[in-house]
Design a protein around this motif. Sequence first.
Motif, mmCIF file in Angstrom:
data_model
loop_
_atom_site.group_PDB
_atom_site.id
_atom_site.type_symbol
_atom_site.label_atom_id
_atom_site.label_comp_id
_atom_site.label_asym_id
_atom_site.label_seq_id
_atom_site.Cartn_x
_atom_site.Cartn_y
_atom_site.Cartn_z
ATOM 1 N N SER A 55 84.954 19.546 76.490
ATOM 2 C CA SER A 55 86.093 19.593 75.927
ATOM 3 C C SER A 55 86.598 20.119 74.593
ATOM 4 C CB SER A 55 87.238 18.687 76.486
ATOM 5 O OG SER A 55 87.152 17.531 75.762
ATOM 6 N N ARG A 89 87.500 25.892 77.705
ATOM 7 C CA ARG A 89 89.123 25.447 78.359
ATOM 8 C C ARG A 89 89.593 25.705 79.246
ATOM 9 N NH1 ARG A 89 91.804 26.014 73.441
ATOM 10 N NH2 ARG A 89 93.632 26.473 74.408
ATOM 11 N N VAL A 142 83.512 17.360 81.299
ATOM 12 C CA VAL A 142 84.861 17.220 80.974
ATOM 13 C C VAL A 142 85.821 17.215 80.262
ATOM 14 C CG1 VAL A 142 85.888 19.828 80.549
ATOM 15 C CG2 VAL A 142 83.837 20.132 80.702
#
Length: 442
Positions: A203, A207, A418
């Motif tokens: 992360s 995005r 993520v």
Amino acid sequence: MLLGPLLVLAIGAAAAAADPQAKYRPLPSLREQDALERSWVKARHAFVPSVLKKHGYDAWLLSMREYGEDPAFRALVPTTTVFSSRRRTTLLFHTDASLPNPITWIDNTPGVWSNLNATLYALDPARIAVNIDQHVAFADGLSAGERDALHANLDARYAVRLEPSREIPVEVVAARVGGAAQLAEYRRLQENVWAMVAEGFSSHRVRVGETTPADLEWWFRDRMQNLGVTTWFQPSVSIIRKDGTGDVVSPGDVLHVDIGITAMGMNTDTQHLGYVLRANETAPPAGLVQGLHNANRLQDFVREEMVPGRTGDEVFFATKKRMADAGLNGTIYSHPIGDYGHSAGAIIGMSDIQGAVPHLGSNKVLENYWTSVELAGETYVPEWGRVVKFPLEEDVYWNADTRTFEFVFGQQTQFHLVQPARGGLGYLAAKLGVAALWSQAK
């Protein structure tokens, strides 16, 4: 009301075994890199006579002009400071222990031929290997012009002793002769690649709903510059999802990267997988996890079947048999790595040839040797309702103590994750590992 049981569940959850935790490792200074490379090149020069004797040759002759270098040239010079040959560069390796090895001339005047002939008179080699081969690039470095020049300028008694050899250039380029010091630097490069992928597939760099594969590809290139390394191919990032592929990263996507870096005359090649968690997930779906583990088993099959002396084709068919016995599917396309990304040595299948590979598949696995175990497992994923490919790639080296090929830094057995966007009760539940309860609460 949910926080009490949520915490109990989170504390009681069993943690999976972690993959190696990679950190960025600064490289030595360029001056130190050059010193290291020069020691490795010196060891390779000393290794060449044993290869000549092994295949029954007395000498190995390489001749090239600036910017028309033989592919073997890169393996015979320190690449940190030597970027090309000069003028006409002629190298003569031989088996006479009383003389320097190689004997080198950098000369674009006719004097090079008289000096070369005088040396040949002194050595009187019965068989002289040259790099001419229709099928293997590493054994085909003598250009047509240089071949004609040799035949025109060598004494006739030695011109007729020139013989094409495939084994000598292939084995010289393939050999990793720098010992523990070279392996330590290669492991440092590998760890930097793992660290890059872990950062890129997080992360911190992704995005969700905005980042594209191209964004990540160029981020990887910029990161390489910051680390003081370059690459031998443009990194590629792709998105795999339930209904095909995508252009923008979304929750539930599998991310794939193919990436390699270059430094100190060495190249790496790595393929890893990431997963973009949904708001109510703490791990990828079980079917994806199983697919990754199945591909791990294929990696183990390949490296375990890489027995020195076997041909690449023999390793391929032994691996395919183990896959069939285990009920596993996939494609195998592994290759040597080292001075080149796709280096000299035994090719084990190709992406478009799942069988014997003409010429390249007959090269043999060697000791003191590195290979990229590259493949794609294929597993039916119930959550997606289809068969999914799991491309993976890790570099392995020959461990003389265990007599096996082992991973240079590690083997990816878990997805890079993520995390979902921060904020909200869904994020808190996901962090606490209670996706099912959060789903019910919704």
